[in-house]
Design a protein around this motif. Structure first.
Motif, PDB file in Angstrom:
ATOM      1  N   SER A 186      63.274  18.991 -11.090  1.00  0.00           N
ATOM      2  CA  SER A 186      63.226  17.641 -10.513  1.00  0.00           C
ATOM      3  C   SER A 186      62.005  16.925 -11.073  1.00  0.00           C
ATOM      4  N   PRO A 187      61.814  15.656 -10.718  1.00  0.00           N
ATOM      5  CA  PRO A 187      60.597  14.971 -11.170  1.00  0.00           C
ATOM      6  C   PRO A 187      59.312  15.654 -10.695  1.00  0.00           C
ATOM      7  N   ALA A 188      59.401  16.488  -9.651  1.00  0.00           N
ATOM      8  CA  ALA A 188      58.215  17.193  -9.146  1.00  0.00           C
ATOM      9  C   ALA A 188      57.853  18.399  -9.993  1.00  0.00           C
ATOM     10  N   GLY A 189      58.751  18.821 -10.880  1.00  0.00           N
ATOM     11  CA  GLY A 189      58.496  19.987 -11.706  1.00  0.00           C
ATOM     12  C   GLY A 189      59.720  20.880 -11.779  1.00  0.00           C
ATOM     13  N   ALA A 190      59.506  22.128 -12.166  1.00  0.00           N
ATOM     14  CA  ALA A 190      60.621  23.061 -12.297  1.00  0.00           C
ATOM     15  C   ALA A 190      60.142  24.464 -11.951  1.00  0.00           C
ATOM     16  N   MET A 191      61.080  25.307 -11.510  1.00  0.00           N
ATOM     17  CA  MET A 191      60.765  26.712 -11.276  1.00  0.00           C
ATOM     18  C   MET A 191      61.982  27.552 -11.583  1.00  0.00           C
ATOM     19  N   GLY A 192      61.701  28.772 -12.024  1.00  0.00           N
ATOM     20  CA  GLY A 192      62.778  29.690 -12.353  1.00  0.00           C
ATOM     21  C   GLY A 192      62.236  31.095 -12.484  1.00  0.00           C
ATOM     22  N   PHE A 193      63.088  32.000 -12.967  1.00  0.00           N
ATOM     23  CA  PHE A 193      62.726  33.410 -13.042  1.00  0.00           C
ATOM     24  C   PHE A 193      63.078  33.986 -14.406  1.00  0.00           C
ATOM     25  N   ILE A 194      62.129  34.706 -14.988  1.00  0.00           N
ATOM     26  CA  ILE A 194      62.415  35.454 -16.206  1.00  0.00           C
ATOM     27  C   ILE A 194      63.353  36.593 -15.816  1.00  0.00           C
ATOM     28  N   ILE A 195      64.473  36.723 -16.517  1.00  0.00           N
ATOM     29  CA  ILE A 195      65.458  37.748 -16.145  1.00  0.00           C
ATOM     30  C   ILE A 195      65.536  38.888 -17.158  1.00  0.00           C
ATOM     31  N   ASN A 196      64.621  38.904 -18.132  1.00  0.00           N
ATOM     32  CA  ASN A 196      64.685  39.972 -19.135  1.00  0.00           C
ATOM     33  C   ASN A 196      63.338  40.664 -19.341  1.00  0.00           C
ATOM     34  N   ARG A 197      62.573  40.830 -18.252  1.00  0.00           N
ATOM     35  CA  ARG A 197      61.309  41.566 -18.313  1.00  0.00           C
ATOM     36  C   ARG A 197      61.300  42.664 -17.268  1.00  0.00           C
ATOM     37  N   HIS A 198      61.051  43.880 -17.712  1.00  0.00           N
ATOM     38  CA  HIS A 198      60.938  45.004 -16.784  1.00  0.00           C
ATOM     39  C   HIS A 198      59.731  44.832 -15.872  1.00  0.00           C
ATOM     40  N   GLN A 199      59.868  45.305 -14.663  1.00  0.00           N
ATOM     41  CA  GLN A 199      58.754  45.391 -13.729  1.00  0.00           C
ATOM     42  C   GLN A 199      58.379  46.868 -13.623  1.00  0.00           C
ATOM     43  N   PRO A 200      57.096  47.209 -13.663  1.00  0.00           N
ATOM     44  CA  PRO A 200      56.723  48.623 -13.637  1.00  0.00           C
ATOM     45  C   PRO A 200      56.882  49.292 -12.270  1.00  0.00           C
ATOM     46  N   VAL A 201      57.433  48.589 -11.301  1.00  0.00           N
ATOM     47  CA  VAL A 201      57.704  49.208  -9.998  1.00  0.00           C
ATOM     48  C   VAL A 201      59.205  49.197  -9.745  1.00  0.00           C
ATOM     49  N   SER A 202      59.666  50.142  -8.941  1.00  0.00           N
ATOM     50  CA  SER A 202      61.087  50.233  -8.605  1.00  0.00           C
ATOM     51  C   SER A 202      61.339  49.626  -7.231  1.00  0.00           C
ATOM     52  N   PHE A 203      62.615  49.475  -6.908  1.00  0.00           N
ATOM     53  CA  PHE A 203      62.968  48.951  -5.590  1.00  0.00           C
ATOM     54  C   PHE A 203      62.506  49.922  -4.497  1.00  0.00           C
ATOM     55  N   LEU A 204      62.571  51.222  -4.777  1.00  0.00           N
ATOM     56  CA  LEU A 204      62.072  52.205  -3.813  1.00  0.00           C
ATOM     57  C   LEU A 204      60.572  52.045  -3.600  1.00  0.00           C
ATOM     58  N   ASP A 205      59.833  51.721  -4.672  1.00  0.00           N
ATOM     59  CA  ASP A 205      58.396  51.445  -4.532  1.00  0.00           C
ATOM     60  C   ASP A 205      58.162  50.246  -3.619  1.00  0.00           C
ATOM     61  N   VAL A 206      59.008  49.205  -3.790  1.00  0.00           N
ATOM     62  CA  VAL A 206      58.889  48.012  -2.953  1.00  0.00           C
ATOM     63  C   VAL A 206      59.144  48.371  -1.489  1.00  0.00           C
ATOM     64  N   LEU A 207      60.203  49.140  -1.238  1.00  0.00           N
ATOM     65  CA  LEU A 207      60.504  49.549   0.135  1.00  0.00           C
ATOM     66  C   LEU A 207      59.368  50.368   0.726  1.00  0.00           C
ATOM     67  N   ASP A 208      58.810  51.249  -0.077  1.00  0.00           N
ATOM     68  CA  ASP A 208      57.700  52.080   0.386  1.00  0.00           C
ATOM     69  C   ASP A 208      56.490  51.213   0.730  1.00  0.00           C
TER      70      ASP A 208
ATOM     71  N   MET B 169      66.104  41.516  -7.955  1.00  0.00           N
ATOM     72  CA  MET B 169      64.830  41.128  -7.349  1.00  0.00           C
ATOM     73  C   MET B 169      63.807  40.849  -8.425  1.00  0.00           C
ATOM     74  N   MET B 170      63.008  39.810  -8.206  1.00  0.00           N
ATOM     75  CA  MET B 170      61.924  39.482  -9.118  1.00  0.00           C
ATOM     76  C   MET B 170      60.615  39.434  -8.345  1.00  0.00           C
ATOM     77  N   LEU B 171      59.532  39.833  -8.993  1.00  0.00           N
ATOM     78  CA  LEU B 171      58.191  39.642  -8.463  1.00  0.00           C
ATOM     79  C   LEU B 171      57.541  38.542  -9.287  1.00  0.00           C
ATOM     80  N   GLY B 172      57.173  37.449  -8.624  1.00  0.00           N
ATOM     81  CA  GLY B 172      56.611  36.298  -9.310  1.00  0.00           C
ATOM     82  C   GLY B 172      57.684  35.347  -9.814  1.00  0.00           C
ATOM     83  N   TYR B 173      57.232  34.166 -10.232  1.00  0.00           N
ATOM     84  CA  TYR B 173      58.166  33.178 -10.784  1.00  0.00           C
ATOM     85  C   TYR B 173      57.469  32.360 -11.857  1.00  0.00           C
ATOM     86  N   ALA B 174      58.250  31.583 -12.580  1.00  0.00           N
ATOM     87  CA  ALA B 174      57.733  30.679 -13.604  1.00  0.00           C
ATOM     88  C   ALA B 174      57.784  29.262 -13.055  1.00  0.00           C
TER      89      ALA B 174
END
Length: 200
Positions: free
Chosen positions: A41-63, A139-144
């Motif tokens: 929008s005129p206020a800016g933009a946001m989105g998510f990188i969908i092709n970068r590995h995260q060094p933590v797993s979903f189980l790590d997140v739950l833990d 799931m993503m951690l962080g955004y662009a």
């Protein structure tokens, strides 16, 4: 982040599209990245990188969230180890976001397109861990994020290509070939890209 997201009647022209980094984009955060744009929008933009590995797993997140118990995986038969957690971008890297199919709706779920929603609260993490989440999700951690007019300038300077998104690419846990597959949506290969904008 929420200020980027607008009512669906006010969707920007890049909402729900992919941004694909051009070879000349050398920023370490975005080189060879594919980004799913959630709000523009005129206020800016946001989105998510969908092709970068995260060094933590979903189980790590739950833990980390103290949600890991015997009921999570064993009783539901879901492979939480294979649930994708990606590096969504350099902003708010400690915050989790889930892009998902529209068959799940929490109190804070926001429609990005008619088929893709975004939820950034713990209820969806809990639902996924209990086998009650959406049919498709990542799931993503962080955004662009971009400020007003910033993304438009980057596109004009040959930093990005854009094209309609593909849900299979959004949710596919195999991130290593997403850059090439995103370019293939435009019918081009990485070798065919030029670092210089063409001028007639």
């Amino acid at each position: 982040m929420v200020s980027y997201l607008r009512d669906e009647k006010e969707r920007g022209f890049l909402d729900g599209q992919f941004l694909i980094a051009m070879p000349g984009l050398q920023d370490g955060n975005f080189a060879r990245s594919v980004i799913y744009i959630c709000a523009h929008s005129p206020a800016g933009a946001m989105g998510f990188i969908i092709n970068r590995h995260q060094p933590v797993s979903f189980l790590d997140v739950l833990d980390h969230l103290d949600m890991l118990d015997d009921d999570n995986e064993a009783s539901k038969g879901i492979d939480l180890r294979g649930f994708p957690v990606l590096m969504g971008g350099p902003v708010e890297t400690g915050r989790g976001f889930v892009l998902h199919s529209d068959d799940y709706s929490g109190e804070s779920s926001i429609p990005v397109t008619d088929d893709v929603c975004l939820t950034a609260t713990l209820d969806i993490i809990r639902a996924i861990s209990q086998g009650k989440g959406p049919r498709r999700a990542t799931m993503m951690l962080g955004y662009a994020g971009w400020g007003p007019g910033q993304l438009e300038v980057e596109i004009a300077n040959n930093g990005w290509l854009n094209c309609p998104s593909c849900q299979d690419l959004i949710y596919d846990p195999n991130v290593d070939t997403k850059y090439e597959r995103a370019l293939a949506l435009l019918g081009i290969t990485p070798e065919a890209l030029s670092t210089e904008a063409g001028h007639a």
